[in-house]
Design a protein around this motif. Structure first.
Motif, PDB file in Angstrom:
ATOM      1  N   ALA A  62      51.032 -43.631  31.593  1.00 58.44           N
ATOM      2  CA  ALA A  62      49.936 -43.549  30.608  1.00 58.44           C
ATOM      3  C   ALA A  62      49.065 -44.793  30.571  1.00 58.44           C
ATOM      4  N   ASP A  64      49.805 -47.532  29.018  1.00 56.65           N
ATOM      5  CA  ASP A  64      50.096 -48.312  27.812  1.00 56.65           C
ATOM      6  C   ASP A  64      51.575 -48.130  27.481  1.00 56.65           C
ATOM      7  N   THR A 290      49.966 -32.316  24.834  1.00 58.05           N
ATOM      8  CA  THR A 290      48.764 -32.028  24.036  1.00 58.05           C
ATOM      9  C   THR A 290      48.816 -30.653  23.379  1.00 58.05           C
ATOM     10  N   LYS A 330      48.914 -38.448  30.022  1.00 58.54           N
ATOM     11  CA  LYS A 330      47.831 -39.437  30.068  1.00 58.54           C
ATOM     12  C   LYS A 330      46.730 -39.028  29.073  1.00 58.54           C
ATOM     13  N   GLN A 331      46.478 -37.749  29.040  1.00 59.68           N
ATOM     14  CA  GLN A 331      45.477 -37.234  28.095  1.00 59.68           C
ATOM     15  C   GLN A 331      45.948 -37.412  26.648  1.00 59.68           C
ATOM     16  N   GLU A 333      47.928 -39.691  25.588  1.00 60.88           N
ATOM     17  CA  GLU A 333      47.814 -41.122  25.254  1.00 60.88           C
ATOM     18  C   GLU A 333      46.397 -41.469  24.795  1.00 60.88           C
ATOM     19  N   SER A 334      45.418 -40.772  25.330  1.00 60.62           N
ATOM     20  CA  SER A 334      44.030 -41.124  24.998  1.00 60.62           C
ATOM     21  C   SER A 334      43.537 -40.452  23.709  1.00 60.62           C
ATOM     22  N   PRO A 336      42.816 -39.998  19.924  1.00 59.80           N
ATOM     23  CA  PRO A 336      42.633 -41.061  18.927  1.00 59.80           C
ATOM     24  C   PRO A 336      43.737 -41.130  17.881  1.00 59.80           C
ATOM     25  N   LYS A 342      48.763 -50.272  22.013  1.00 62.00           N
ATOM     26  CA  LYS A 342      47.430 -50.834  21.701  1.00 62.00           C
ATOM     27  C   LYS A 342      46.891 -50.313  20.380  1.00 62.00           C
TER      28      LYS A 342
END
Ligand code: BMA
Length: 348
Positions: A62, A64, A290, A330-331, A333-334, A336, A342
């Motif tokens: 990911a 992060d 997701t 990965k999606q 993780e992104s 919001p 982070k």
């Protein structure tokens, strides 16, 4: 976020760091929920930390690190140098310090061996009544708890401040697979075990860096959730372990029903709550993160969701490079509302 001196923590003598952590945990749901992984930095698929690495399958896929780090204390009570999953306790200490320094949240589970039979925690032979005050194994159990206390107290930053820990002992007590579980002791005995552990660590051993997390396995109703609950004065965070074991439809229903029940109880008690364990073994659904997970937990108000360990090729809960759910992860993780390290770092 301002630190309030009136912050109420179960341990009335809790260190400022523990009070602050509770405040932070309460703040998270305003932004989403944190992502957690058990043993994230200790090992992963095809690698084991030899002491010098700082890596994680989560980061490899990911980009992060997790926000929440689960570690396990089982076999600390026996004085072993490594835990029941072969993680060396010195390494664990190092990884806890590092994760804390980076802004992560640490949670520790504990699967102590059955004190009567000396088999693992999964030996359901009755043992609780014997370790309680007045029981024949109480002195032995106290010695075990002293080891836990020493470990907790050793967790300090370089400047000597205590590192706050979400302590999650005696979990899944509504299931019958552990010696402290349903049918292997009475609810009253369980509550006494919890309270005695709490008092022994806080009052007798001056351990003040812990937040106490009560976590059940999946429940049928609120009554089941609270059957073993030791009381508001002994608990900071409410948790539940929810694994995807059957069909996708059943899991989505389980997430919705159980997290809604938990939210209701936690709101009444004004306590934060989390999915303290979960996942789909071997993440066999490509879009699990997701479409199945996030869609059903995003609006539930949990502070975090922690996924179980990447142990072996047929026992893992988080993707590694090349695993079929990697792109979806990965999606995920992104998104919001999903806080990896982070994102979580900003909540302070
Ligand atoms: C279980 C499995 C075991 C492990 C235990 C404690 O779910 O992963 O292999 O020993 O948790 O971490």
């Amino acid at each position: 976020m301002k630190q309030s001196s009136s912050q109420i923590v179960a341990d009335r003598k809790a260190d400022p760091s523990a009070k602050y952590l509770l405040l932070r945990i309460k703040e998270i749901p305003k932004s989403g929920y944190a992502f957690g992984h058990q043993d994230a930095t200790a090992y992963g698929m095809g690698w084991k930390n030899n002491g010098d690495d700082y890596k994680s399958d989560v980061n490899e896929v990911a980009g992060d690190f997790p926000g929440v780090y689960g570690f396990e204390l089982g076999h600390l009570e026996l004085g072993h140098t490594q835990n029941l999953d072969t993680v060396n306790f010195n390494l664990m200490t190092k990884l806890i310090k590092k994760a804390h320094k980076k802004g992560g949240i640490i949670t520790l589970s504990w699967h102590p061996d059955n004190p009567v039979t000396k088999n693992s925690a999964w030996d359901p032979s009755p043992a609780v009544s014997q370790v309680l005050e007045g029981g024949s194994l109480h002195p032995k159990y106290r010695a075990w708890l002293v080891k836990v206390a020493d470990f907790m107290q050793s967790l300090k930053t370089r400047s000597g401040k205590s590192i706050p820990i979400v302590f999650r002992p005696y979990h899944e007590m509504n299931g019958s697979w552990f010696w402290w579980g349903h049918g292997n002791c009475t609810p009253e005995e369980f509550k006494t075990l919890w309270k005695e552990t709490f008092e022994f660590l806080t009052t007798k051993n001056n351990v003040h860096n812990l937040l106490y997390c009560y976590s059940t396995d999946a429940i049928k109703d609120g009554e089941e959730y609270l059957r073993y609950y030791p009381g508001d004065a002994y608990v900071d965070i409410l948790g539940i372990d929810l694994y995807h074991k059957n069909t996708t439809e059943e899991y989505m229903q389980l997430l919705n029903d159980n997290l809604s029940l938990l939210a209701k109880i936690a709101k009444r008690k004004n306590k934060p709550y989390a999915m303290t364990e979960g996942g789909l073994n071997m993440v066999t659904e490509e879009n699990w993160w997701t479409q199945i997970l996030n869609k059903n937990i995003a609006n539930k108000g949990i502070s975090w969701a922690l996924f179980w360990r990447n142990a072996w090729p047929n026992h893992y809960y988080v993707p590694f490079k090349g695993q079929k759910s990697s792109a979806d992860f990965k999606q995920f993780e992104s998104l919001p509302n999903v806080l990896f390290l982070k994102g979580l770092k900003k909540i302070r």
